[in-house]
Design an enzyme around this catalytic site. Structure first.
Site, PDB file in Angstrom:
ATOM      1  N   GLU A  30     -10.061  -3.365  -3.983  1.00  0.00           N
ATOM      2  CA  GLU A  30     -10.543  -4.131  -5.131  1.00  0.00           C
ATOM      3  C   GLU A  30     -10.720  -5.577  -4.667  1.00  0.00           C
ATOM      4  O   GLU A  30      -9.786  -6.166  -4.103  1.00  0.00           O
ATOM      5  CB  GLU A  30      -9.552  -4.060  -6.285  1.00  0.00           C
ATOM      6  CG  GLU A  30     -10.049  -4.762  -7.535  1.00  0.00           C
ATOM      7  CD  GLU A  30      -9.093  -4.650  -8.710  1.00  0.00           C
ATOM      8  OE1 GLU A  30      -9.410  -5.210  -9.776  1.00  0.00           O
ATOM      9  OE2 GLU A  30      -8.035  -3.999  -8.564  1.00  0.00           O
ATOM     10  N   ARG A  41       3.395   3.527   1.357  1.00  0.00           N
ATOM     11  CA  ARG A  41       2.842   2.209   1.614  1.00  0.00           C
ATOM     12  C   ARG A  41       3.713   1.477   2.635  1.00  0.00           C
ATOM     13  O   ARG A  41       4.832   1.906   2.959  1.00  0.00           O
ATOM     14  CB  ARG A  41       2.777   1.391   0.327  1.00  0.00           C
ATOM     15  CG  ARG A  41       4.128   1.238  -0.358  1.00  0.00           C
ATOM     16  CD  ARG A  41       4.038   0.385  -1.607  1.00  0.00           C
ATOM     17  NE  ARG A  41       3.965  -1.028  -1.263  1.00  0.00           N
ATOM     18  CZ  ARG A  41       3.721  -1.993  -2.150  1.00  0.00           C
ATOM     19  NH1 ARG A  41       3.495  -1.683  -3.407  1.00  0.00           N
ATOM     20  NH2 ARG A  41       3.682  -3.255  -1.780  1.00  0.00           N
ATOM     21  N   LYS A  85      -0.297  -8.143  -4.458  1.00  0.00           N
ATOM     22  CA  LYS A  85      -1.357  -9.146  -4.523  1.00  0.00           C
ATOM     23  C   LYS A  85      -1.107 -10.137  -5.653  1.00  0.00           C
ATOM     24  O   LYS A  85      -1.467 -11.313  -5.545  1.00  0.00           O
ATOM     25  CB  LYS A  85      -2.722  -8.472  -4.690  1.00  0.00           C
ATOM     26  CG  LYS A  85      -3.342  -8.033  -3.386  1.00  0.00           C
ATOM     27  CD  LYS A  85      -4.837  -7.837  -3.490  1.00  0.00           C
ATOM     28  CE  LYS A  85      -5.192  -6.538  -4.115  1.00  0.00           C
ATOM     29  NZ  LYS A  85      -6.644  -6.232  -4.019  1.00  0.00           N
TER      30      LYS A  85
END
Length: 562
Positions: free
Chosen positions: A38, A265, A275
């Site tokens: 994104e 992750r 983020k």
């Protein structure tokens, strides 16, 4: 083609084993993967793990490819700046996506048509509940949700309302399109999730063409299918979203559906990977932008001096699994040390200088000394050092009262200058007020350049820089961004910021060979650490060097000592 029984996947991680089995069985003729960021921030080291996996499985299999597709369904938080930065980072890591960058917005017409299909099948409806009401109706992890009072609208009414949503007849937030699944499902993602919402926001790719935008959970499986993705590889936080991914593809009756597979992750010590939190560090001024060398972003690591090879090596070593855990920062640092040990040219810099006057060397004379650029690699060439009457040495390399086993310069003692002569400290000059030693008077032995004379043993070797033939540079010493390995451990994570994460040393002497040093070339400052020219702030008139990593993991020793 080998059968599944004949296929040996013991040396493969579980994802590569699945892919190998799919290819061997003939289920797929090639691998098509994708990396779908994104564009609402810069990529970080955690994304590098996903990049290396998705592009890696494509590189490893013939006729396969990995696509770069921007998930641009939330335009109010996205920008072209982030798109450009992401493309730069992926290329810098050494990966290519065939030159054509894709966007979810490329498929907005087809995604919209898919939504209409679901309405026509009675699988989606327009809901007028407010956001707060929707949350209340949704239920909890222990209590089932309640059906929306608008859930049983007719297909005709839903088609009309959805068309009017697209024409901009309703205010933002007035209504949404929801999937009709199961409000009692134990998986919260299946409790009639939102598929479309109204947002009057100018889109960086489509402008004002749309005022309704699909959600990620709805657009992602459709985009994957449209691109022929075979294996949709994502991190474990999307595991609970997989039933919705599969539901969308099944209800649309699409064939050759992609398979979503999740892996753990990357969580790394002494930093954060959210983020949202990284953005908070930037907007609150705790760091100097997304590319601050203390940040775990790829642009920050690149600016600090990390190499693509070191990051790819790191991602390969930590591997792919479903096991959740935090990786030691020392593993990443070990990878960059290994890479730079092999390739970094050597140079000398004095970070805490004290002047040495060589009394028996003629004033005004300059002697050129040829030194190797890399001691183990003669093919890397040579550089010129300048020996003059006045030189700088590091303050730590002289002790008036030396500790036990100290092997550097002491009053009346001798050391060898690296690649140079043996010098002896004959006298000290002290500041009359503080009593601090400010200058050393020394003498050199002109017979000691190169191999020492037979029987001459000098244990200590120190680095140095000519005071008359040197370059001045600012040196930035970077340390861990946070004081604790897990800064996310509750409370305000910014309370754990390391106040000593950056130390600026201004106007320090470095050897002349560094006068034309270029960004993205790592240098080993001998006996000090690995450094790289700052790509943003350095100028030919005033060089700025960032410390990439120390020569050894000194922090681990500090932690062990408590």
């Amino acid at each position: 083609m080998a059968s599944n029984e004949e296929l040996d996947t013991r040396d493969l991680d579980f994802i590569r084993a699945i892919i190998a089995q799919d290819l061997a069985s003939g289920k797929h003729q090639r691998v098509v993967s994708r990396f779908p960021p994104e564009p609402n921030g810069f990529l970080h080291i955690g994304h590098a793990k996903s990049i290396c996996l998705n592009f890696g499985v494509a590189e490893e299999n013939p006729n396969s490819l990995c696509r770069l597709r921007f998930d641009d369904t939330n335009p109010e938080k996205e920008s072209q700046t982030y798109i450009d930065a992401i493309e730069t980072d992926v290329r810098w890591l050494g990966f290519d996506w065939g030159g054509k960058t894709l966007y979810t917005s490329d498929y907005f017409d087809k995604i919209h048509a898919s939504a209409v299909t679901l309405i026509q099948k009675g699988q989606a409806y327009v809901c007028d509940l407010s956001a707060e009401e929707t949350r209340n109706y949704r239920g909890t992890l222990t209590d089932p949700g309640r059906e929306s009072p608008f859930r049983n609208r007719s297909i005709e009414e839903n088609l009309d309302l959805f068309e009017r949503m697209g024409k901009g007849e309703f205010d933002d937030g007035a209504c949404v399109l929801r999937a009709k699944i199961d409000m009692a499902s134990p998986n919260m993602n299946l409790r009639d999730p939102t598929l479309y919402r109204i947002r009057r926001v100018n889109h960086h790719q489509t402008g004002d063409s749309w005022c309704i935008y699909p959600t990620y959970d709805f657009s992602h499986p459709i985009s994957d299918w449209l691109e022929g993705v075979t294996h949709s590889l994502c991190t474990l936080e999307f595991e609970d979203h997989r039933p919705l991914y599969d539901w969308v593809l099944a209800k649309l009756e699409l064939e050759n559906r992609p398979r979503q597979i999740e892996f753990s992750r990357l969580d790394l010590e002494y930093t954060v990977m959210s983020k949202r939190k990284l953005n908070e560090l930037v907007t609150s001024g705790h760091v100097n932008g997304w590319d601050d060398p203390r940040m775990p972003t790829l642009s920050g690591l690149r600016r600090r001096g990390f190499t693509p090879k070191s990051i790819r090596t790191f991602c390969g070593r930590i591997g792919i699994s479903k096991a959740i855990g935090t990786v030691e920062l020392a593993q990443l640092e070990a990878c960059i040390r290994e890479d730079l040990e092999e390739k970094a040219p050597r140079a000398m810099a004095v970070l805490d200088p004290i002047k040495v006057v060589i009394d028996n060397f003629p004033e005004g004379q300059v002697e050129e000394i040829i030194a190797p650029n890399h001691p183990q690699k003669p093919e890397r060439g040579e550089r010129t050092l300048y020996f003059t009457r006045e030189i700088w040495i590091d303050r730590e390399d002289f002790k008036e009262i030396p500790p036990r086993k100290y092997k550097r310069l002491i009053p009346g003692g001798e050391v060898r200058l690296r690649n140079g002569y043996v010098i002896r400290c004959d006298e000290m000059v002290k500041d009359p007020e503080s009593g601090e030693v400010v200058e050393l008077s020394c003498s050199y032995d002109p017979k000691t350049l190169g191999a020492p004379p037979e029987g001459r043993k000098v244990k200590g070797v120190i680095h140095w820089v000519s005071a008359e033939r040197c370059v001045r540079a600012d040196i930035r010493l970077y340390d861990h961004l946070f004081t604790e390995p897990n800064p996310d451990g509750g409370g305000d994570f910014t309370d754990r910021l390391n106040p000593d994460s950056l130390t600026l040393l201004e106007n320090r002497p470095v050897e002349m060979s560094l006068a034309n040093a270029q960004p993205e070339t790592g240098y080993q400052f001998e006996r000090v650490g690995y450094f790289s020219v700052d790509e943003k702030d350095s100028t030919p008139e005033r060089l700025v060097f960032n410390r990439t990593v120390s020569l050894r993991d000194s922090w681990a020793k500090i932690v062990r000592k408590g």
